[in-house]
Structures are given as structure tokens and as C-alpha cells.
Write a protein that holds these residues in place. Structure first.
Motif, PDB file in Angstrom:
ATOM      1  N   LEU A   1       0.814  -1.240   0.144  1.00 18.09           N
ATOM      2  CA  LEU A   1      -0.071  -0.125   0.115  1.00 18.09           C
ATOM      3  C   LEU A   1       0.867   1.261  -0.043  1.00 18.09           C
ATOM      4  O   LEU A   1       1.697   1.217   0.776  1.00 18.09           O
ATOM      5  N   SER A   2       0.420   2.236  -0.835  1.00 17.12           N
ATOM      6  CA  SER A   2       1.373   3.419  -0.997  1.00 17.12           C
ATOM      7  C   SER A   2       0.470   4.685  -1.351  1.00 17.12           C
ATOM      8  O   SER A   2      -0.563   4.534  -1.938  1.00 17.12           O
ATOM      9  N   TYR A   3       1.190   5.846  -1.214  1.00 16.86           N
ATOM     10  CA  TYR A   3       0.336   7.009  -1.533  1.00 16.86           C
ATOM     11  C   TYR A   3       0.897   7.367  -2.706  1.00 16.86           C
ATOM     12  O   TYR A   3       2.192   7.309  -3.017  1.00 16.86           O
ATOM     13  N   ALA A   4       0.136   7.989  -3.709  1.00 20.28           N
ATOM     14  CA  ALA A   4       0.575   8.479  -4.989  1.00 20.28           C
ATOM     15  C   ALA A   4      -0.102   9.620  -5.180  1.00 20.28           C
ATOM     16  O   ALA A   4      -1.563   9.981  -4.939  1.00 20.28           O
ATOM     17  N   ASN A   5       0.317  10.581  -6.121  1.00 20.75           N
ATOM     18  CA  ASN A   5      -0.411  11.840  -6.470  1.00 20.75           C
ATOM     19  C   ASN A   5      -1.634  11.290  -7.272  1.00 20.75           C
ATOM     20  O   ASN A   5      -1.639  10.414  -8.288  1.00 20.75           O
ATOM     21  N   SER A   6      -2.806  11.990  -6.971  1.00 22.32           N
ATOM     22  CA  SER A   6      -4.048  11.805  -7.767  1.00 22.32           C
ATOM     23  C   SER A   6      -4.071  12.668  -8.822  1.00 22.32           C
ATOM     24  O   SER A   6      -3.516  13.554  -9.066  1.00 22.32           O
ATOM     25  N   SER A   7      -4.655  11.833 -10.039  1.00 24.88           N
ATOM     26  CA  SER A   7      -4.763  12.872 -11.398  1.00 24.88           C
ATOM     27  C   SER A   7      -6.210  13.431 -11.575  1.00 24.88           C
ATOM     28  O   SER A   7      -6.643  14.024 -12.328  1.00 24.88           O
ATOM     29  N   ILE A   8      -7.111  13.326 -10.144  1.00 26.27           N
ATOM     30  CA  ILE A   8      -8.249  14.051 -10.222  1.00 26.27           C
ATOM     31  C   ILE A   8      -8.210  15.507  -9.754  1.00 26.27           C
ATOM     32  O   ILE A   8      -7.527  15.662  -9.020  1.00 26.27           O
ATOM     33  N   ALA A   9      -8.907  16.381 -10.769  1.00 26.38           N
ATOM     34  CA  ALA A   9      -8.679  17.732 -10.230  1.00 26.38           C
ATOM     35  C   ALA A   9      -8.966  18.145  -8.833  1.00 26.38           C
ATOM     36  O   ALA A   9     -10.156  17.392  -8.403  1.00 26.38           O
ATOM     37  N   ASN A  10      -8.439  18.954  -8.299  1.00 29.35           N
ATOM     38  CA  ASN A  10      -8.559  19.230  -6.642  1.00 29.35           C
ATOM     39  C   ASN A  10      -8.402  18.429  -5.552  1.00 29.35           C
ATOM     40  O   ASN A  10      -8.551  18.647  -4.556  1.00 29.35           O
ATOM     41  N   PHE A  11      -8.005  17.077  -6.031  1.00 29.01           N
ATOM     42  CA  PHE A  11      -7.499  16.073  -5.104  1.00 29.01           C
ATOM     43  C   PHE A  11      -5.938  16.332  -5.032  1.00 29.01           C
ATOM     44  O   PHE A  11      -5.463  16.981  -5.592  1.00 29.01           O
ATOM     45  N   ARG A  12      -5.353  15.589  -3.986  1.00 27.05           N
ATOM     46  CA  ARG A  12      -3.923  15.605  -3.798  1.00 27.05           C
ATOM     47  C   ARG A  12      -3.459  14.162  -4.032  1.00 27.05           C
ATOM     48  O   ARG A  12      -2.914  14.018  -5.098  1.00 27.05           O
ATOM     49  N   GLN A  13      -3.306  13.258  -3.002  1.00 20.12           N
ATOM     50  CA  GLN A  13      -3.083  12.017  -3.306  1.00 20.12           C
ATOM     51  C   GLN A  13      -4.034  10.926  -3.345  1.00 20.12           C
ATOM     52  O   GLN A  13      -5.273  11.351  -2.837  1.00 20.12           O
ATOM     53  N   ALA A  14      -3.888   9.673  -3.534  1.00 21.57           N
ATOM     54  CA  ALA A  14      -4.824   8.655  -3.409  1.00 21.57           C
ATOM     55  C   ALA A  14      -3.973   7.539  -2.770  1.00 21.57           C
ATOM     56  O   ALA A  14      -2.508   7.434  -2.563  1.00 21.57           O
ATOM     57  N   ILE A  15      -4.628   6.505  -2.334  1.00 21.67           N
ATOM     58  CA  ILE A  15      -3.832   5.171  -1.997  1.00 21.67           C
ATOM     59  C   ILE A  15      -4.063   4.183  -3.127  1.00 21.67           C
ATOM     60  O   ILE A  15      -5.187   3.791  -3.581  1.00 21.67           O
ATOM     61  N   THR A  16      -2.737   3.549  -3.315  1.00 21.36           N
ATOM     62  CA  THR A  16      -2.703   2.544  -4.268  1.00 21.36           C
ATOM     63  C   THR A  16      -2.343   1.028  -3.650  1.00 21.36           C
ATOM     64  O   THR A  16      -1.416   1.055  -2.789  1.00 21.36           O
ATOM     65  N   ALA A  17      -3.217   0.133  -4.178  1.00 20.10           N
ATOM     66  CA  ALA A  17      -2.693  -1.344  -3.437  1.00 20.10           C
ATOM     67  C   ALA A  17      -2.416  -2.157  -4.426  1.00 20.10           C
ATOM     68  O   ALA A  17      -3.081  -2.236  -5.576  1.00 20.10           O
ATOM     69  N   THR A  18      -1.182  -2.972  -4.661  1.00 20.88           N
ATOM     70  CA  THR A  18      -0.897  -3.855  -5.622  1.00 20.88           C
ATOM     71  C   THR A  18      -1.487  -5.203  -5.480  1.00 20.88           C
ATOM     72  O   THR A  18      -1.686  -5.922  -6.354  1.00 20.88           O
ATOM     73  N   GLY A  19      -2.332  -5.448  -4.317  1.00 20.51           N
ATOM     74  CA  GLY A  19      -3.010  -6.884  -4.165  1.00 20.51           C
ATOM     75  C   GLY A  19      -1.979  -7.848  -4.066  1.00 20.51           C
ATOM     76  O   GLY A  19      -2.493  -9.181  -4.071  1.00 20.51           O
ATOM     77  N   ALA A  20      -0.843  -7.694  -3.994  1.00 19.68           N
ATOM     78  CA  ALA A  20       0.112  -8.840  -3.780  1.00 19.68           C
ATOM     79  C   ALA A  20      -0.280  -9.486  -2.468  1.00 19.68           C
ATOM     80  O   ALA A  20       0.353 -10.788  -2.404  1.00 19.68           O
ATOM     81  N   THR A  21      -0.495  -9.113  -1.465  1.00 20.64           N
ATOM     82  CA  THR A  21      -0.849  -9.804  -0.254  1.00 20.64           C
ATOM     83  C   THR A  21      -2.225  -9.238   0.159  1.00 20.64           C
ATOM     84  O   THR A  21      -2.364  -7.802   0.375  1.00 20.64           O
ATOM     85  N   SER A  22      -3.058  -9.762   0.940  1.00 20.88           N
ATOM     86  CA  SER A  22      -4.385  -9.431   1.330  1.00 20.88           C
ATOM     87  C   SER A  22      -4.112  -8.963   2.972  1.00 20.88           C
ATOM     88  O   SER A  22      -4.916  -8.155   3.287  1.00 20.88           O
ATOM     89  N   THR A  23      -2.892  -9.319   3.340  1.00 19.00           N
ATOM     90  CA  THR A  23      -2.693  -9.045   5.038  1.00 19.00           C
ATOM     91  C   THR A  23      -2.418  -7.462   5.255  1.00 19.00           C
ATOM     92  O   THR A  23      -2.121  -7.027   6.282  1.00 19.00           O
TER      93      THR A  23
END
Length: 316
Positions: free
Chosen positions: A91-113
Motif C-alpha cells: 500500500l502506498s500514497y501516489a499523486n492523484s490525477s483527479i482535479a482538486n485532489f492531492r494523493q490517493a492510496i494504491t494497492a498492488t493486491g500482492a498480499t491481502s494482509t
């Protein structure tokens, strides 16, 4: 000299009039950029039923991996923080491409824990609206959870998931038969890897008498401000394949009224991402993709209110 000054004044007057005649603006910019319409999600007066907003997470943070034990900050002073429980850096923070937002959380799904969760009474609901943005592909198989709060699918809580065939599902858990609503299959070309705003509303009713004509679940689902009902073959942009049961379920693929008792949500954790080893039913895969601006109301928003939330967040 006087003619030159007069010409300049006429030009300035013409520009001023032209800008003033542009409808729906304050500055001459297109209305999509009007500061009165483009607003970040917040528990503020412009937000429908603002006093009913019980939880909000902006998912903003320093770009990069989220550490174990990190706080996922609440979006307003009386809200509740969530916490990250990490066994791997998926899980990590990444910059969002949606106008007026800042970051989003990205999940790789490699582990469910790798989990983001909280246990707080603000998410104990007898009616509700869940609003969030996702950017994801359809699952390769089975289903992926979008949010989950239940005593292992026994008799309490609620959950939402998306299936590999594009079906979006909401469940209110009950002791005998769960209250359930499923959409027709989303078109992967339309949905996949593009930011979409998903809203699910539930009016709090847990038992209906099925009439095999209408959606009698008290649940509605929306994407990008519009309800996810399918009139049939006509809507080939959002949906794919045949969906022959819509006439029996109010425009949805399947609806189930639910029966038995609905236990209290008290003490149950809400999982925004990941799957805890003690909460594995129904079987599902962990969320893979990006998620942003998760909001919860303790009441069902109307269709017009859902459209307003989308309008302000999307800036159009």
C-alpha cells in the motif's frame, strides 16, 4: 488622439461585455473550472446532508510506501482515524490525477494482509451512503472487496465487492438471507483503469416482500453521478453482454430482499483495504488499484444529492 482613446475604450468595453455574457461563470472561464463548483470533499455546507457525514478519509500523505502502524488521517475534527497494518509494502500514497485532489492510496493486491481499518461507532449504521473513487481493472477471477464490515457474514454488518465479470454488489448481512443488490455487468473498456466515482445508498430497511418487478432492497448504486440501472441492450457504454432480468429487479441484474434478523454493527472493524484472517467470509481477493476520498453518511442520499457530490468532486 481623442479617436485613439475612444477606440481603446470601445475595445475594452467589448471584451468586458463578452466575458459577462458567458453563462455559468464568474471569471469568463468555462463552468467546469468555476471555483463555486470545483470543491474537495469536505464536511461543509456545500456537501449534501453535511451533518450526516460520519466518516471521511482524503487518503492524502507523503508519496511512497505506507508504513506499518501509520495513521490514515480523518477528514474532519470529530471523525475517526483509520490505521494501516502492514506485513509487506503493498500500500502506498501516489499523486492523484483527479482535479482538486492531492494523493490517493494504491494497492498492488500482492498480499491481502496489508490492511487499512478502524473500529469506531461512526461506522455502525442503520442506514447509509458510501462514496469513494476507484481506479482499477476488473478482477482476474472471483471478487474484490471495496469495503467490508461484518461478523464474518454471519448476521451483522455490510460489504461491497466487484466481480471479475463486472458485477458490482452490495450486501447487508442478515441471519437467514442477506439483503443483496447486484448491477448488470460493467463494460471493462468503460470501467477499467479510469477514475470513477462510486456511490452506494441504503435506506435502512432490511426486510421487503419481493414482487419480482421492482428493486425492493432499499439499495441504489451509482457511478459518476448516475444510477447503475440498465434499460437493457440500449446502454452498451457502461454495460456489456445481456442482462435479461432488469425488468424483474428495477433495472438491476439481481435483488434479494433479505430475511431473518440483522445484528448490531457494534464493535466490528471496518476494512477499507485488505482482508483480515478473522474476516474471510464471503471469500474474496484484496482490493487492487487506487482509491480516494472515502466518505460515509448515516443516511441514504437522494439521486440528486449523489449527482451534486459527483459534480463538486469532478469539477463539472
Amino acid at each position: 488622439m481623442n479617436k485613439t482613446i475612444g477606440s481603446i475604450m470601445m475595445i475594452l468595453l467589448s471584451v468586458s461585455v463578452s466575458r459577462a455574457q458567458i453563462p455559468g461563470t464568474q471569471t469568463g472561464l468555462p463552468s467546469a473550472h468555476n471555483s463555486q463548483e470545483c470543491k474537495s470533499p469536505d464536511r461543509a455546507a456545500f456537501m449534501p446532508k453535511a451533518n450526516n457525514i460520519k466518516a471521511l478519509w482524503h487518503f492524502d500523505g507523503t508519496v511512497g510506501a505506507i508504513s506499518n502502524g501509520a495513521t490514515i488521517a480523518k477528514g474532519f475534527s470529530t471523525g475517526a482515524n483509520a490505521t494501516a497494518s502492514m506485513t509487506a509494502a503493498t500500500l502506498s500514497y501516489a499523486n492523484s490525477s483527479i482535479a482538486n485532489f492531492r494523493q490517493a492510496i494504491t494497492a498492488t493486491g500482492a498480499t491481502s494482509t496489508d490492511i487499512i481499518s478502524l473500529t469506531d461507532s461512526s461506522t455502525d449504521l442503520t442506514a447509509g451512503t458510501w462514496s469513494f473513487w476507484v481506479k482499477m481493472a476488473l478482477p482476474a477471477s472471483g471478487q474484490q472487496r471495496l469495503f467490508y464490515k461484518s461478523n464474518n457474514n454471519s448476521d451483522s454488518g455490510y460489504l461491497a465487492a466487484i466481480y471479475s465479470d463486472g458485477t458490482l454488489e452490495f450486501v447487508k448481512v442478515k441471519s437467514s438471507n442477506n439483503l443483496k443488490l447486484q448491477t448488470c455487468r460493467l463494460n471493462s473498456t468503460y470501467f477499467a483503469n479510469t477514475w470513477h466515482h462510486i456511490v452506494i445508498t441504503w435506506d435502512g430497511t432490511t426486510t421487503y416482500t419481493a414482487d419480482n418487478v421492482n428493486n425492493l432492497t432499499g439499495v441504489k448504486m451509482y457511478i459518476d453521478g448516475a444510477e447503475l440501472t440498465n434499460p437493457g441492450a440500449a446502454d452498451t457504454t457502461r454495460f456489456t453482454g445481456t442482462c435479461s432480468n432488469t425488468g424483474n429487479h428495477g433495472g438491476y441484474a439481481y435483488s434479494q430482499p433479505g430475511s431473518g434478523t440483522a445484528g448490531a454493527d457494534t464493535g466490528l472493524p471496518l476494512f477499507l483495504m485488505g482482508i483480515h484472517a478473522s474476516y474471510t467470509s464471503p471469500a474474496a481477493n484484496a482490493f487492487t488499484g487506487s482509491m480516494d476520498e472515502f466518505m460515509i453518511w448515516n443516511t441514504a442520499l437522494s439521486a440528486a444529492e449523489v449527482a451534486t457530490v459527483y459534480k463538486h468532486q469532478k469539477c463539472n
